[in-house]
Design an enzyme around this catalytic site. Structure first.
Site, PDB file in Angstrom:
ATOM      1  N   ASN A   1       0.807  -1.236   0.000  1.00 51.81           N
ATOM      2  CA  ASN A   1       0.000   0.000   0.000  1.00 51.81           C
ATOM      3  C   ASN A   1       0.839   1.284   0.000  1.00 51.81           C
ATOM      4  OD1 ASN A   1       0.718  -0.443   2.631  1.00 51.81           O
ATOM      5  ND2 ASN A   1      -1.303  -0.027   3.489  1.00 51.81           N
TER       6      ASN A   1
ATOM      7  N   CYS B   1      -3.459   1.144   6.938  1.00 48.50           N
ATOM      8  CA  CYS B   1      -3.757   0.583   8.256  1.00 48.50           C
ATOM      9  C   CYS B   1      -4.195   1.662   9.241  1.00 48.50           C
ATOM     10  CB  CYS B   1      -2.556  -0.182   8.788  1.00 48.50           C
ATOM     11  SG  CYS B   1      -1.067   0.803   8.732  1.00 48.50           S
TER      12      CYS B   1
ATOM     13  N   GLU C   1       7.931   3.541  14.454  1.00 44.93           N
ATOM     14  CA  GLU C   1       8.734   4.006  13.312  1.00 44.93           C
ATOM     15  C   GLU C   1       8.625   5.522  13.262  1.00 44.93           C
ATOM     16  OE1 GLU C   1       7.207   1.629  10.003  1.00 44.93           O
ATOM     17  OE2 GLU C   1       8.923   0.315  10.322  1.00 44.93           O
TER      18      GLU C   1
ATOM     19  N   GLU D   1       4.464  -3.625  12.487  1.00 48.69           N
ATOM     20  CA  GLU D   1       3.393  -2.644  12.249  1.00 48.69           C
ATOM     21  C   GLU D   1       2.252  -3.412  11.619  1.00 48.69           C
ATOM     22  OE1 GLU D   1       3.374   0.332  13.242  1.00 48.69           O
ATOM     23  OE2 GLU D   1       5.469   0.893  13.496  1.00 48.69           O
TER      24      GLU D   1
END
Ligand code: ADP
Length: 478
Positions: free
Chosen positions: A150, A283, A457, A249
């Site tokens: 994505n 997400c 991150e 993640e």
């Protein structure tokens, strides 16, 4: 086969020992390239190359490594348009979003290059007996990276930038849907002068076997993964064998709370930005829209008007707000989620399903009366479907928002400062957007709690993921 369709291992561009696989354009379904499909031998070759390069890369000064990452940043900036066109071709996202993905990904390269030169240890107060304690920050080692489709560029940059700045070397497996942007990124790293073996890129279709190798190989010290919770679980179990470090993640199920005292125009715009980015395939996309009853009707009326104004089209067409979904499987999944939601009592008040037989375009769809028992409540929708639930009190809103195992992003809209702070503190999520629908930035720690993953991150936390703290105790000094 051109260089940009091959694997990049130890500074060499290699064909795949398992042949090649097709990459298609989601807008048309047509094949755009055949890319090298690596074998497990080649994965091991990449790990060996990364391990060898680690010995010299870790010994460079922090400034030399930072200069390498900045040279890569410059190449990415110079090739902004080319990278964005590649992102659009293989992921389908609108070109404007692809351009902002390049800028966003590049921002991690610059930020972590700057951060790397500040990643030092500490000298601590003297211990009994005159012993002097101090700490060193050292790179973790070879890092395996597995990324989704994505954000074909940014998900790599977000991991590679801190890892390289810290002194780690990389073996990267991009998603099979989007290896071309990753390969171009690797070529730009080569042009920027990053030494052979520092970055290795291994496109492949045998994801399970590659993943297992990156979890269990003795020369890999860490795995950084962005993708589904189901795969994250498998990787975590596999990494248990050698207690490998992990950054995960994983999936979210973001609540988007709109309170009676919200600025409705800002809330609608925030929702459009959060929900429809990448056609709903992120997400952190708003997944459950929770609207307080006092403003329910006026919010929905504004939202409908705004949703009806969104244009669908190929990502390459300037002005398209929504591109196609990534694959036939993805659109079939969204269609089935909507069907199940309707069967469970949701009411569709906007939307026309798939646009054109066999296409991957799904019209913006509004589902109301969704309850926590509805199957769509607990699914990450990953499509342009807005699922709405009304609530009464602030407490009810918080309870509904937290009613999920996921804990990545959340959003709230309210013009009351005290309420915004109260609610933000009560939300069980790693991130809270307050009167804001787009929250991610290189300077801030992005990540989730509960089943949404481990680690962060971006920010100083993003750097720490790639560093070990070593404690030295100096005796005999007097
Ligand atoms: P999505 O459903 O968004 O594609 P996945 O978690 O399936 O999410 O994919 C994210 C990344 O994980 C991709 O690079 C994919 O190839 C990889 N992947 C899929 N299955 C596995 C697995 N069993 N082990 C390791 N990586 C995997």
């Amino acid at each position: 086969m051109t260089k940009l369709h091959k694997a990049y291992i130890g500074g060499q561009w290699l064909t795949g020992n398992r042949g090649s696989f097709e990459v298609d354009d989601p807008a048309t379904g047509e094949s755009v390239a055949k890319v090298a499909d690596v074998s497990l031998d080649q994965v091991e070759q990449a790990i060996d190359a990364a391990n060898q390069a680690f010995e010299s890369w870790r010994r460079l000064s922090a400034q030399e490594r930072a200069d390498g990452v900045l040279a890569w940043y410059d190449k990415v900036r110079e090739n902004r348009q080319r990278l964005a066109e590649m992102i659009t071709r293989e992921s389908g996202k609108p070109i404007a979003e692809a351009l902002s993905e390049v800028d966003y990904g590049a921002s991690y390269l610059r930020w972590f290059a700057e951060q790397g030169v500040r990643a030092g240890g500490q000298t601590l107060p003297t211990l009994p007996g005159g012993r002097r304690p101090l700490t060193l920050k050292q790179p973790v080692g070879v890092v395996g990276v597995i990324t989704p489709w994505n954000f074909p560029l940014a998900m790599i940059a977000r991991k590679a930038a801190p890892a390289l700045a810290a002194g780690c070397t990389l073996v990267i497996k991009p998603a099979a849907e989007t290896p071309l942007t990753a390969l171009l990124l690797a070529e730009l790293a080569e042009q920027a002068g990053l030494p052979a073996g520092v970055i290795n890129l291994i496109p492949g279709t045998d994801a399970a076997a590659i993943g297992k190798c990156l979890c269990t190989h003795s020369k890999v010290r860490k795995l950084s993964f962005t993708g589904s919770t189901a795969v994250g679980r498998v990787l975590m179990a596999q990494s248990a064998q050698k207690i490998q470090r992990l950054s995960l993640e994983l999936g979210g199920n973001a609540p988007f709370l709109v309170f009676d005292d919200a600025n409705l125009e800002a809330a609608v715009e925030g929702l459009i930005a959060s929900k429809f980015r990448n056609s709903g395939q992120t997400c952190v996309c708003a997944n459950r829209i929770l609207v307080q009853r006092g403003i329910y009707d006026s919010f929905i009326a504004r939202l409908k008007t705004r949703m009806a104004s969104l244009t669908l089209g190929p990502g390459a067409l300037p002005g398209a707000d929504l591109g196609p979904l990534i694959s036939d499987r993805a659109i079939a999944r969204v269609e089935s989620l909507v069907e199940q939601a309707l069967e469970a009592g949701a009411v569709q008040t906007l939307g026309a399903g798939r646009v054109g037989e066999g296409s991957r375009y799904h019209s913006p769809t509004l589902l109301e009366s969704v309850t926590p028992e509805n199957p769509i409540w607990s699914q990450e929708i990953f499509g342009p479907v807005v699922s709405v639930t009304p609530f009464d009190s602030e407490e009810d809103g918080i309870t509904l928002a937290n009613h999920t195992e996921a804990g990545l992003a959340s959003y709230l809209f309210s013009d009351s400062l005290s309420r915004a702070i109260r609610v933000a503190e009560s939300l069980d999520y790693g991130m809270v957007g307050i009167n804001e629908g787009i929250i991610s930035s290189a300077t801030a720690p992005f990540g989730g709690i509960k089943s949404s993953g481990l680690g962060r991150e971006g920010g100083q936390e993003g750097m720490d993921e790639y560093l070990e703290t070593k404690y030295l105790c100096l005796g005999g000094i007097g």
